[in-house]
Write an enzyme that holds these catalytic residues in place. Structure first.
Site, short mmCIF file in Angstrom:
data_model
loop_
_atom_site.label_atom_id
_atom_site.label_comp_id
_atom_site.label_asym_id
_atom_site.label_seq_id
_atom_site.Cartn_x
_atom_site.Cartn_y
_atom_site.Cartn_z
N CYS A 77 -10.81 -2.61 -4.16
CA CYS A 77 -9.92 -3.69 -4.62
C CYS A 77 -10.71 -4.88 -5.13
O CYS A 77 -10.29 -5.55 -6.09
CB CYS A 77 -8.97 -4.11 -3.50
SG CYS A 77 -7.70 -2.87 -3.18
N CYS A 99 -4.20 0.77 -2.38
CA CYS A 99 -4.01 -0.46 -1.61
C CYS A 99 -2.98 -1.39 -2.26
O CYS A 99 -2.72 -1.31 -3.47
CB CYS A 99 -5.32 -1.23 -1.52
SG CYS A 99 -6.58 -0.40 -0.57
N ASN A 144 0.84 -1.21 0.00
CA ASN A 144 0.00 0.00 0.00
C ASN A 144 0.87 1.25 0.00
O ASN A 144 1.94 1.29 0.61
CB ASN A 144 -1.01 0.01 1.15
CG ASN A 144 -0.40 -0.19 2.53
OD1 ASN A 144 0.61 -0.86 2.68
ND2 ASN A 144 -1.01 0.40 3.53
N GLU A 163 -3.25 -4.54 -2.96
CA GLU A 163 -3.82 -5.42 -3.99
C GLU A 163 -3.83 -4.74 -5.36
O GLU A 163 -3.49 -5.33 -6.38
CB GLU A 163 -5.27 -5.80 -3.64
CG GLU A 163 -5.42 -6.62 -2.37
CD GLU A 163 -5.64 -5.76 -1.12
OE1 GLU A 163 -4.97 -4.72 -0.98
OE2 GLU A 163 -6.47 -6.15 -0.30
#
Ligand code: THU
Length: 141
Positions: A99, A63, A52, A65
């Site tokens: 996400c 983030c 992140n 992801e």
């Protein structure tokens, strides 16, 4: 554990955990102090990771992801078959709503997403479980 078309065995998650854990160390999270790493594996068994990255303008935070998946795109990755998020938190961290939408863009509905922590706890979902009835690229064709 659930069987799915990504065919992830328990041992297959280990390299993703290792890589996501490493990436969490690179997290830029001076505001939340919540360090997250993510790792994804593709059909060629290549692994991509991300952390992140926060911003003084808080809403611009990205983030782990999404950074992980953007990195995979830039590396011209083949189909991503599984993604794992790692945090050093007792309560496992699930992907946030934004996400989940980005995960649904790049992983199939029956691909697996997992969350793991430093206590060797792990939870696994399918993409469809995280975002049922997702708005996917197929709906635009
Ligand atoms: N965060 C992630 O990177 N992934 C998640 O799944 C949950 C939240 C980040 C965003 C922000 O930098 C910090 O964690 C606190 O929300």
């Amino acid at each position: 554990m659930k069987l799915d078309n990504s065919n992830m065995k328990l041992t297959d998650w280990q390299p993703l955990i290792t890589q996501a854990k490493k990436s969490a160390l690179n997290a830029y999270a001076p505001y939340s102090k919540f360090h997250v790493g993510a790792a994804a594996i593709n059909t060629d068994n290549q692994i991509f990771s991300g952390c992140n990255v926060e911003n003084a303008s808080y809403g611009l935070t990205v983030c782990a992801e999404r950074n992980c998946l953007s990195f995979a795109v830039n590396q011209q990755s083949s189909q991503i078959k599984a993604l794992l998020v790692y945090t050093q938190q007792e309560k496992l961290t699930p992907p946030c709503g934004a996400c989940r939408q980005v995960i649904a863009e790049f992983l199939s509905q029956d691909a697996l997403v997992a969350s793991a922590n430093h206590l060797d706890h792990m939870k696994v979902w399918t993409v469809a479980e995280l975002l049922p009835d997702a708005f996917t690229p197929q709906l635009l064709s």
